[in-house]
Enzyme design. Structure first.
Site, PDB file in Angstrom:
ATOM      1  N   GLY A   1       0.817  -1.215   0.000  1.00  0.00           N
ATOM      2  CA  GLY A   1       0.000   0.000   0.000  1.00  0.00           C
ATOM      3  C   GLY A   1       0.848   1.261   0.000  1.00  0.00           C
ATOM      4  O   GLY A   1       2.080   1.209   0.104  1.00  0.00           O
TER       5      GLY A   1
ATOM      6  N   VAL B   1       1.176   3.527   2.281  1.00  0.00           N
ATOM      7  CA  VAL B   1       1.933   3.664   3.534  1.00  0.00           C
ATOM      8  C   VAL B   1       2.939   2.518   3.675  1.00  0.00           C
ATOM      9  O   VAL B   1       4.071   2.717   4.111  1.00  0.00           O
ATOM     10  CB  VAL B   1       0.982   3.708   4.754  1.00  0.00           C
ATOM     11  CG1 VAL B   1       1.758   3.707   6.062  1.00  0.00           C
ATOM     12  CG2 VAL B   1       0.089   4.946   4.675  1.00  0.00           C
TER      13      VAL B   1
ATOM     14  N   SER C   1      -1.204 -10.052  -3.999  1.00  0.00           N
ATOM     15  CA  SER C   1       0.194  -9.609  -4.095  1.00  0.00           C
ATOM     16  C   SER C   1       1.197 -10.713  -3.785  1.00  0.00           C
ATOM     17  O   SER C   1       2.401 -10.511  -3.982  1.00  0.00           O
ATOM     18  CB  SER C   1       0.439  -8.449  -3.116  1.00  0.00           C
ATOM     19  OG  SER C   1      -0.461  -7.411  -3.360  1.00  0.00           O
TER      20      SER C   1
ATOM     21  N   CYS D   1      -3.398  11.009  10.324  1.00  0.00           N
ATOM     22  CA  CYS D   1      -2.318  11.820   9.741  1.00  0.00           C
ATOM     23  C   CYS D   1      -2.416  13.298  10.146  1.00  0.00           C
ATOM     24  O   CYS D   1      -1.402  13.930  10.470  1.00  0.00           O
ATOM     25  CB  CYS D   1      -2.320  11.673   8.235  1.00  0.00           C
ATOM     26  SG  CYS D   1      -3.974  11.651   7.517  1.00  0.00           S
TER      27      CYS D   1
ATOM     28  N   HIS E   1      -0.277  17.000   3.507  1.00  0.00           N
ATOM     29  CA  HIS E   1      -1.448  17.675   4.068  1.00  0.00           C
ATOM     30  C   HIS E   1      -1.051  19.078   4.550  1.00  0.00           C
ATOM     31  O   HIS E   1      -0.002  19.245   5.183  1.00  0.00           O
ATOM     32  CB  HIS E   1      -1.963  16.933   5.308  1.00  0.00           C
ATOM     33  CG  HIS E   1      -2.735  15.680   5.021  1.00  0.00           C
ATOM     34  ND1 HIS E   1      -3.010  15.207   3.757  1.00  0.00           N
ATOM     35  CD2 HIS E   1      -3.313  14.801   5.884  1.00  0.00           C
ATOM     36  CE1 HIS E   1      -3.719  14.086   3.852  1.00  0.00           C
ATOM     37  NE2 HIS E   1      -3.910  13.812   5.123  1.00  0.00           N
TER      38      HIS E   1
ATOM     39  N   GLN F   1       2.007  13.431   4.371  1.00  0.00           N
ATOM     40  CA  GLN F   1       0.976  12.550   4.947  1.00  0.00           C
ATOM     41  C   GLN F   1       1.476  11.121   5.101  1.00  0.00           C
ATOM     42  O   GLN F   1       1.154  10.448   6.081  1.00  0.00           O
ATOM     43  CB  GLN F   1      -0.277  12.577   4.048  1.00  0.00           C
ATOM     44  CG  GLN F   1      -1.494  11.895   4.628  1.00  0.00           C
ATOM     45  CD  GLN F   1      -1.534  10.409   4.352  1.00  0.00           C
ATOM     46  OE1 GLN F   1      -0.957   9.935   3.360  1.00  0.00           O
ATOM     47  NE2 GLN F   1      -2.215   9.662   5.209  1.00  0.00           N
TER      48      GLN F   1
HETATM   49  P1  A2P Z   1      -2.827  -5.652  -1.758  1.00  0.00           P
HETATM   50  O1  A2P Z   1      -1.963  -4.706  -2.534  1.00  0.00           O
HETATM   51  O2  A2P Z   1      -2.368  -7.075  -1.907  1.00  0.00           O
HETATM   52  O3  A2P Z   1      -4.296  -5.452  -2.019  1.00  0.00           O
HETATM   53  P2  A2P Z   1      -3.697   1.326   0.428  1.00  0.00           P
HETATM   54  O4  A2P Z   1      -4.021   1.909   1.772  1.00  0.00           O
HETATM   55  O5  A2P Z   1      -2.637   2.070  -0.305  1.00  0.00           O
HETATM   56  O6  A2P Z   1      -4.939   1.116  -0.395  1.00  0.00           O
HETATM   57  O7  A2P Z   1      -3.092  -0.154   0.723  1.00  0.00           O
HETATM   58  C1  A2P Z   1      -3.799  -1.149   1.408  1.00  0.00           C
HETATM   59  C2  A2P Z   1      -2.855  -2.301   1.790  1.00  0.00           C
HETATM   60  O8  A2P Z   1      -3.606  -3.285   2.495  1.00  0.00           O
HETATM   61  C3  A2P Z   1      -2.235  -3.019   0.598  1.00  0.00           C
HETATM   62  O9  A2P Z   1      -0.935  -3.463   0.906  1.00  0.00           O
HETATM   63  C4  A2P Z   1      -3.167  -4.223   0.431  1.00  0.00           C
HETATM   64  O10 A2P Z   1      -2.563  -5.337  -0.187  1.00  0.00           O
HETATM   65  C5  A2P Z   1      -3.428  -4.547   1.879  1.00  0.00           C
HETATM   66  N1  A2P Z   1      -4.621  -5.385   2.002  1.00  0.00           N
HETATM   67  C6  A2P Z   1      -5.865  -5.127   1.561  1.00  0.00           C
HETATM   68  N2  A2P Z   1      -6.689  -6.174   1.821  1.00  0.00           N
HETATM   69  C7  A2P Z   1      -5.940  -7.111   2.439  1.00  0.00           C
HETATM   70  C8  A2P Z   1      -6.202  -8.412   2.955  1.00  0.00           C
HETATM   71  N3  A2P Z   1      -7.409  -8.974   2.902  1.00  0.00           N
HETATM   72  N4  A2P Z   1      -5.163  -9.092   3.522  1.00  0.00           N
HETATM   73  C9  A2P Z   1      -3.935  -8.555   3.584  1.00  0.00           C
HETATM   74  N5  A2P Z   1      -3.625  -7.311   3.111  1.00  0.00           N
HETATM   75  C10 A2P Z   1      -4.615  -6.602   2.546  1.00  0.00           C
END
Ligand code: A2P
Length: 352
Positions: free
Chosen positions: A28, A30, A56, A144, A258, A333
């Site tokens: 993500g 962050v 991923s 944030c 921000h 942020q």
């Molecule tokens: P993934 O990239 O595999 O979807 P952001 O805040 O930038 O949208 O990022 C959200 C983060 O949370 C990403 O790393 C995303 O992984 C992860 N994530 C979302 N859903 C899940 C899940 N069910 N299990 C583990 N990680 C998750």
């Protein structure tokens, strides 16, 4: 947060000198910055576990010259992990943080899941580091805006107690995640070509536009969820549970920094010169306040930097008593507003 049944026999209080680190939500907006902060701040890492969704799993991210393979987050992910930095949303934190603590890890959680729980300290090291020692396995990383605002307000509050606060925020896309940053890029490209971009992540057209923060609106109070979080968390971090706070949060078409216009009333008259001196000596703050050049904090200067920029210090003329100062504050942020603050917390759990 943890029921008695959940609670492990021994909750880890501090980290070993060379901990095993997990990042939950590593892909993500962050998560990627958590990796950069661990690397850039030379955080000791014995081994690194990158966790994300099944989507991923198998992909890699670079860390200290090596490609680390991303794994799917499961209940078994935390065996042997000393510290888990969570940034995958509240739902994931609520489910997996107790599992991580039970497995022996200390959790630093970037979501809002536990921020108001009495046994979970909410920490901005520059503002309330002392509260960290009370943790019971989970430490919350603030919203944030609250993190950036309190970094600037704490050194002033330590010198002269704050009595009232008013904020208007100008919030970047990154607060809504990597997908919102991409939407801003694509919507801007489309607008420059004269095309309409069908927005999917944010609720309104984003290019060359701004709007009231997209968090859910409370129809009774007229305040949205972001505003409520900032108020509650700022009060908690500054240990001012009754602080009167007025706030308006706006989403602006900026990628990752921000801004916030702040008016702060103290218990006595505080001159801009004194505030400048206090802020100039404060860790994590850089004064950018050049009236002659009309040069003040800007997202282009704050983006990618660790410091919270503070300027436009002047008496707020709406308060004839002279006890209220106006200022403009900008911080990255993804860094001070999220990843950097989380890594700073983890640093303070290392043996000193
Ligand atoms: P993934 O990239 O595999 O979807 P952001 O805040 O930038 O949208 O990022 C959200 C983060 O949370 C990403 O790393 C995303 O992984 C992860 N994530 C979302 N859903 C899940 C899940 N069910 N299990 C583990 N990680 C998750």
């Amino acid at each position: 947060m943890l029921t008695e049944l959940d609670r492990p026999a021994q909750i880890a209080r501090v980290l070993p000198a060379n901990p095993v680190v997990a990042i939950v939500g590593a892909t993500g907006a962050v998560g990627v910055e958590l990796l950069n902060c661990l690397e850039g701040r030379n955080f000791p890492v014995k081994a690194l576990k990158l966790l994300a969704s099944a989507r991923s799993a198998g992909k890699t991210l670079p860390f200290r010259g090596q490609d680390v393979v991303i794994e799917e987050l499961t209940e078994a992910s935390f065996a042997g992990v000393d510290v888990a930095l969570f940034s995958a949303g509240s739902g994931i934190s609520k489910k997996f943080a107790p599992i991580a603590v039970r497995a022996g890890a200390i959790v630093v959680d970037n979501s809002s899941a536990f921020r108001m729980e009495a046994n979970v300290p909410l920490i901005v090291p520059e503002a309330n580091e002392a509260a960290l020692s009370a943790h019971q396995g989970v430490i919350a990383n603030p919203n944030c805006v609250a993190a950036i605002a309190t970094t600037a307000l704490a050194p002033l509050h330590r010198a002269h107690p704050i009595r009232r606060l008013s904020l208007v925020t100008y919030q970047a896309a990154s607060g809504a995640g990597a997908a919102a940053m991409e939407e801003l890029r694509l919507a801007t490209e489309a607008a420059l070509k004269g095309e309409t971009y069908p927005h999917k992540v944010l609720p309104h057209p984003y290019a060359f536009n701004f709007f009231s923060h997209n968090a859910d609106m409370d129809p009774e109070t007229g305040y949205n969820g972001e505003e409520s979080k900032v108020v509650a968390e700022t009060r908690r971090i500054l240990s001012l549970p009754e602080l009167p706070v007025g706030i308006t949060c706006i989403r602006v078409p900026i990628l990752r920094a921000h801004g916030m216009a702040i008016s702060v009333e103290f218990d006595r008259v505080v001159s801009p010169e004194e505030a400048r001196a206090l802020l100039g000596a404060a860790p994590g703050v850089k004064v950018v306040d050049d009236r002659a050049r009309n040069y003040f904090p800007m997202p282009v200067d704050a983006s990618g930097g660790e410091d919270v920029l503070v300027g436009r210090l002047r008496p707020d003329t709406a308060d004839p008593s002279g006890k209220t100062l106006a200022m403009f504050v900008v911080g990255d942020q993804l860094l001070k507003g999220a990843a950097q603050n989380a890594v700073q917390i983890a640093e303070r759990l290392l043996p000193q």
